[in-house]
Scaffold this active site. Structure first.
Site, PDB file in Angstrom:
ATOM      1  N   SER A  73      -6.390  57.155  17.040  1.00 55.69           N
ATOM      2  CA  SER A  73      -7.261  58.200  16.051  1.00 55.69           C
ATOM      3  C   SER A  73      -8.608  57.733  16.199  1.00 55.69           C
ATOM      4  O   SER A  73      -9.023  56.833  17.029  1.00 55.69           O
ATOM      5  CB  SER A  73      -6.701  57.917  14.593  1.00 55.69           C
ATOM      6  OG  SER A  73      -7.119  56.615  14.116  1.00 55.69           O
ATOM      7  N   SER A  75     -10.392  56.555  13.715  1.00 54.89           N
ATOM      8  CA  SER A  75     -10.525  55.702  12.239  1.00 54.89           C
ATOM      9  C   SER A  75     -11.439  54.520  12.750  1.00 54.89           C
ATOM     10  O   SER A  75     -12.366  54.180  11.766  1.00 54.89           O
ATOM     11  CB  SER A  75      -9.415  55.292  11.596  1.00 54.89           C
ATOM     12  OG  SER A  75      -8.842  54.342  12.527  1.00 54.89           O
ATOM     13  N   LYS A 130      -7.762  48.115  11.927  1.00 55.13           N
ATOM     14  CA  LYS A 130      -9.008  48.184  11.002  1.00 55.13           C
ATOM     15  C   LYS A 130      -9.679  46.945  11.145  1.00 55.13           C
ATOM     16  O   LYS A 130      -9.165  46.111  11.710  1.00 55.13           O
ATOM     17  CB  LYS A 130      -8.433  48.403   9.520  1.00 55.13           C
ATOM     18  CG  LYS A 130      -7.560  49.614   9.216  1.00 55.13           C
ATOM     19  CD  LYS A 130      -8.106  50.979   9.440  1.00 55.13           C
ATOM     20  CE  LYS A 130      -7.026  52.030   9.063  1.00 55.13           C
ATOM     21  NZ  LYS A 130      -7.812  53.385   9.636  1.00 55.13           N
TER      22      LYS A 130
END
Length: 267
Positions: A73, A75, A130
């Site tokens: 993704s 992100s 993350k």
């Protein structure tokens, strides 16, 4: 993927057990059986002897040294792109058993700014990536376009307009910023002036947990949005991302291939 990890452990232990049984029992029975030719082995033993060393090396490297992942993704743009293949250091935060992820030897703890791979508390069968922005005991705030840590707003420097490529082209026009976390500087993407009321608030990070955010601040399902708990438990950590070893979006690298990203360190 957990099924691969389980299969690797089962095959390694199974082939190793076959070799032990052969050494302790089966080989002696074959030697006593004059009807078998000298040195002849059952196919299962032969295959186990061939594959066990390879399986054992892969299991040790993948479980305790480094594990590969692919970024699915946007992100973590601009630092990690869709199609990046990365390596994750498996011992940065302690040696853990495969499958259960139980820590057996403590080594270190995440630092603010580390890019980590983990199993989110609301989706334990998946691996996400993350950046750690909040450590245990920190007071984290996110209001408008600004992150604050322990009451101090994080400072930013504008680097210009971001130009996306491939499947990340949708972020073309976003602001490319340098974010100065305490002790760590990195880049982020934001659509300045388009702050949404979603994902804003203040949080205090409990002991043994972390607050994580994506670098693509307006396109990241991170701690700000988790409903059951806004925090990442330490036991859910898989490791620290440290290297991009390939970028390839499609099968056989059709459509997008960025050779310049090969060997790039993850900041």
């Amino acid at each position: 993927m957990k099924w691969f990890e389980i299969a690797l452990v089962v095959l390694t232990l199974g082939s190793g057990l076959v070799l032990l049984l052969d050494k302790w029992f089966l080989a002696k029975r074959r030697a006593a059986n004059a009807s078998l030719l000298e040195g002849e082995e059952p196919a299962l033993v032969d295959y186990s002897r061939a594959f066990f060393p390879v399986l054992a090396v892969v299991l040790v490297l993948r479980s305790f040294v480094a594990e590969p992942y692919k970024i699915p993704s946007s992100s973590m743009m601009p630092n990690l792109l869709i199609g990046d293949f990365i390596l994750v250091n498996k011992f940065s935060y302690g040696f853990r058993l495969p499958i259960t992820n139980t820590k057996i030897i403590p080594v270190g703890e995440p630092k603010r700014g580390d890019v980590v791979v983990f199993k989110p508390p609301h989706a334990p069968d998946q691996n996400w990536i993350k950046r750690v922005v909040g450590l245990p005991g920190d007071r984290i705030g996110f209001h408008g376009d600004t992150l604050s840590i322990n009451g101090e707003p994080v400072t930013y420097q504008a680097l210009g307009e971001y130009i996306g490529k491939g499947r990340g082209a949708e972020m073309t026009g976003a602001a490319l910023l340098t974010e100065n976390l305490p002790g760590r500087t990195h880049t982020v993407l934001e659509w300045l002036g388009r702050a949404s009321p979603m994902g804003q608030g203040d949080w205090v990070v409990p002991d043994g947990q972390y607050f994580v955010m994506g670098d693509n601040r307006d396109n990241s399902e991170d701690s700000r949005f988790w409903t059951q708990t806004h925090f990442l438990p330490e036991q859910n950590l898989r490791g620290k991302a440290f290297l991009i070893w390939l970028n390839c979006e499609g099968w056989f690298c059709k459509g997008s291939f960025e050779p310049s990203r090969i060997g790039t360190g993850i900041q």
